[in-house]
Write a protein that holds these residues in place. Structure first.
Motif: not given
Length: 913
Positions: A80-91, A194-198
């Motif tokens: 979560q620190q690496q990829y951020g939250l699972n939301e579109i940045q422009q939102e 809250a989802l992350v890759p993996g």
């Protein structure tokens, strides 16, 4: 062959957190060939998706540093620190300065700014100050109101969160997960953000795909991704990519894309990319320059706005040329024409519209209604047809299992046992029927015995088959298929029936008896689900083809009692001009019984099979004549809504299931509930925290109040502006001086606009809430032509009074003339809103709300004070003689009487919107 053509402004997406519905709006698939489709994908994303599709699950786990047991808490936190939250940045919400710019950037404010600049360069500092103040007030008020309403909307929308089912390790644990059985006991619900890759996620019918994912295990998995590929039918996804040479991400059979949704089946998948790294996120970054979709509400506002702007564009030059030729001073004539243009500009319209809509949204929030889009408030008032599902709307949405019987209608414990096994082991979308079965089984001590069985496989439910099956293994390792579903669909795959533990062939006589028994249950208002079985199976995997030669064992019958509030709610909606149409997938007998219980008149019930035989022209007539439609598929519901809209109705649709999503998207106003499936909540404009028709009735009334208050400002502005121009043209042609200086015209307009700030809080007559209300620019134009010239009559009376009675008939006394018209003009403009806010007699039969009354009195007092007080020299006004205030009440009373007489004639002839 189709591909992507980006076309809509991303700003609408910025204001709505949920991505499902807006994703549909981003993409047009009509013009570009499929061969160029991969150009929409960033090369790195294409490479990632193609490689992930070709990898074995083991390779994928190694690359993503994950496993079937999922990620642990430390891994999740790090990612979560690496990829951020699972939301579109422009939102993310607009920064305040960008929001302020958008609040300023409208045609009226830009026009006023131009006028201010002209005033500044012509050394008219008073005009510059007044115009600048008008722009500043309008912009700040709109900014403050929108900021306030956006914060409230965000807080409300936060109450409605979409979740994903994810498998994660507890601290230090190593869970053993078998994806082939889709073991949900090891799963937990987390928010999509809250989802992350993996992450390992479980999907079933009704779920939104929360990120770009690779399928690990799929069971009859069908995904709707028409918004991305243009394919109208759902596509099946598999765990294995068959075509290893595929390089187009949209051709990958084991890749799922964020923003699509599961139609049927189930799957285990691993998250590949999240947020802005997904294909959806890549699209979002590329469409910021596209144009925003204009809603029907915005079209109505725009039509009215341009009606007034065109009027200004014609009249201002006429004023310029008349004053220029008659007075000879073209500079002064230009300034006066510009001031007239300012006076004709409805600069407060954006603020009034925003304020009234926001007030409506706040009112609905108190009624436990979440407004996802402010324009939906007005659409509520315009709605004249409400299409709704039956279950949970007319009924209590509290299903109880009333009977479990054999095919002859006799109580049967075996039927209950089989139904419990089916509901217990299915991993798809458990509905209220499954919950009722398990609760009933728990009370009969059956559920505790289910652990003796082991689940082998499952054939998930879909809306075409209308049945679902599980295969279980008992202690003797014998496989048994248990299928439950709609009676007709179960009978279609049955060859035998069970009678007193004896298996006999399904003949015509048995079939007739079955239909008789189920029809009797339906006539009692019971919803019947058939239960069938087949034993002696030995496969490892099962599919739809195995649902054949089944044995019909009996039925479970459910009761969903009507709500006590349904009958009065339907009557209230009818009294307010709204036709309620029932669109249900249930059978016609149950639907008829429920409609009868709630007092809904049913002239006939149209079935989905009937609709299949109709073309659009025939269906357009049927949807007008009938109000109950049963045994519908999702496509039927969507088609009915679309045809009703084509017939000119404003359609609301209320639903909460997967099968309601297409209709929710097609309706003018989609209504869902907070307990709905993800895709239904995404498609909705409004979300009810209480599923009640009474709440809808209150929302309709508030929508109509909102519209009525907006219309008051527009009618008032249009009519008074039209009258002012008449007066200016007449005075300019005959007077040797300007009838009012630019600064006086501007300050008058400023005070007049301030007096309208309280309009959103005004009362609305009950009679104006009885019928749906829509934008009618032609009616506004007619209203303007009727009532505008009335003020000109009294302006001319004032001109004559000032010229002959008070001797203001030369340039030396022009200040007295201008002061006299300044007061009369401001007071008549302020009073007009009280006259046209109601067809009744104002102040006596219909009184404005206290905020509007107080604001009007304050502005009228200021208008009288300005020429009489110490500020008069600054605005080039002068004190008026005492005799003037003897004539003033007479003029105002005569003005109000004439307005009322014309209003009565207008109301009889044209009605009152």
């Amino acid at each position: 062959m189709r591909t992507f053509f980006l076309k809509q402004l991303f700003l609408s997406f910025l204001k709505v957190r949920h991505f499902g519905r807006h994703f549909q709006r981003f993409i047009s698939l009509e013009h570009v060939t499929r061969a160029n489709k991969t150009q929409s994908f960033p090369p790195e994303l294409t490479k990632t998706l193609v490689q992930s599709a070709r990898h074995t699950p083991e390779q994928l786990y190694q690359e993503l540093n994950t496993s079937l047991a999922g990620l642990d808490e430390n891994q999740v936190e790090q990612r979560q620190q690496q990829y951020g939250l699972n939301e579109i940045q422009q939102e993310k919400p607009l920064s305040w300065w960008v929001h302020l710019w958008f609040c300023y950037r409208n045609p009226f404010s830009l026009l006023l700014t131009l006028l201010a600049l002209v005033s500044f360069f012509t050394h008219d500092m008073q005009g510059t100050l007044v115009i600048g103040t008008m722009v500043l007030i309008a912009t700040i008020l709109r900014f403050w109101q929108e900021q306030k309403s956006n914060q409230a909307a965000e807080a409300l929308k936060a109450m409605v969160t979409n979740t994903a089912t994810v498998i994660r390790q507890s601290s230090g644990s190593q869970q053993q997960i078998n994806p082939t059985t889709l073991n949900v006991q090891a799963s937990e619900e987390v928010t999509i953000q809250a989802l992350v890759p993996g992450d390992i996620i479980l999907l079933s019918a009704g779920d939104m795909i929360p990120a770009d994912c690779r399928v690990l295990v799929a069971k009859d998995l069908f995904v709707a991704q028409a918004a991305m590929t243009g394919e109208s039918l759902p596509v099946e996804k598999y765990a294995i990519q068959k075509d290893q040479d595929a390089i187009n991400p949209l051709d990958l059979e084991n890749i799922l894309f964020m923003g699509t949704n599961v139609v049927s089946g189930s799957a285990t998948a691993v998250v590949l990319t999240t947020g802005g790294q997904t294909y959806f996120g890549a699209l979002a970054k590329r469409i910021t320059a596209s144009e925003q979709v204009t809603t029907s509400f915005q079209l109505g506002v725009n039509k009215v706005s341009w009606l007034l702007i065109r009027f200004m564009a014609v009249m201002a030059p006429i004023v310029l040329f008349i004053n220029g030729f008659t007075k000879g001073n073209w500079t002064e004539a230009s300034l006066f024409a510009l001031s007239v243009a300012v006076g004709l500009t409805p600069e407060m319209l954006p603020m009034i519209v925003t304020s009234t809509l926001a007030k409506g949204a706040v009112f609905l929030s108190r009624k436990k209604v979440i407004v996802k889009r402010l324009d939906a408030v007005q659409n509520f008032g315009a709605m004249d047809v409400l299409c709704t599902d039956k279950t949970g709307t007319l009924t209590q949405d509290k299903i109880i299992l009333a009977k479990h019987v054999d095919i002859w209608g006799n109580p049967s414990k075996k039927v209950l046992e089989l139904a419990c096994l089916n509901s217990y082991f299915q991993t798809g979308l458990k509905n209220l029927l499954d919950v009722a079965v398990l609760e009933h089984g728990e009370s009969h001590l059956i559920v505790s015995d289910l652990q003796k069985f082991k689940k082998v496989d499952e054939i998930p439910f879909d809306f075409n088959r209308r049945r679902m099956s599980v295969v279980v293994e008992d202690a003797s390792q014998q496989h048994t298929m248990i299928t439950k579903g709609a009676v007709e669909e179960i009978l279609a795959v049955c060859r035998y029936v069970m009678h007193d533990d004896e298996i006999i062939s399904l003949d015509q006589q048995s079939l007739q008896h079955i239909h008789k028994v189920t029809a009797e249950f339906n006539a009692e208002g019971l919803r019947v689900v058939a239960v069938a079985t087949k034993a002696g199976l030995s496969h490892h995997e099962y599919g739809i083809a195995d649902e054949s030669d089944l044995i019909l064992v009996g039925y479970v019958a459910f009761l969903d009692p009507p709500k006590e509030s349904t009958a009065p709610a339907l009557q209230a909606l009818s009294e307010h001009g709204i036709v309620v149409k029932i669109l249900t997938g249930d059978n016609d007998l149950v639907t008829a019984k429920v409609c009868k219980d709630v007092g809904l008149h049913v002239n006939a019930i149209i079935l989905g099979s009937d609709i299949e035989q109709m073309d659009d022209a025939a269906l357009a007539q049927v949807v007008e004549q009938y109000n109950v439609f049963a045994k519908l598929t999702p496509a039927h519901k969507e088609r009915i809504v679309r045809i009703l809209k084509h017939n000119g109705h404003v359609i609301g649709f209320m639903g909460d299931g997967i099968n309601d999503a297409p209709a929710l998207r097609s309706a003018d106003i989609g209504i869902s509930v907070d307990t709905a499936v993800d895709i239904a909540k995404e498609a909705a404009d409004l979300i009810l925290l209480e599923k009640s028709l009474m709440v809808l009735e209150q929302g309709v009334l508030e929508g109509r109040r909102t519209f009525s208050n907006m219309l008051k400002y527009i009618k008032m502005t249009a009519s008074s502006n039209f009258g002012n121009v008449f007066s200016v043209l007449i005075a300019s042609a005959f007077l040797p001086f300007l009838p009012m200086l630019p600064i006086q015209l501007l300050i008058q307009n400023l005070l007049y606009d301030i007096s309208q700030i309280a309009i959103p809080f005004d009362h609305v007559d009950d009679e104006l809430l009885l019928k749906p209300q829509t934008w009618q620019p032609a009616e506004i134009g007619r209203f303007m032509l009727f009532f505008g010239p009335i003020s000109s009559i009294f302006d001319i009376v004032t001109f004559i009074l000032m010229w002959y009675v008070f001797g203001a008939n030369n340039i030396a006394h022009q200040t007295l003339f201008q002061s006299g018209w300044f007061v009369v003009g401001l007071l008549t403009q302020t009073l007009i809103v009280h006259m046209i806010r109601t067809p009744k007699i104002p102040f006596l039969q219909s009184r404005a709300a206290m905020p509007l009354m107080m604001m009007s009195l304050m502005i009228m007092a200021i208008g009288i004070y300005l020429p009489m007080g110490s500020l008069a020299p600054y605005f080039k006004l002068q004190a008026l003689p005492t005799l003037y205030f003897v004539f003033l009440p007479c003029i105002l009373i005569a003005y109000m009487v004439l307005i009322q007489l014309v209003k009565r004639f207008y109301f009889r002839r044209y009605g009152w919107q």
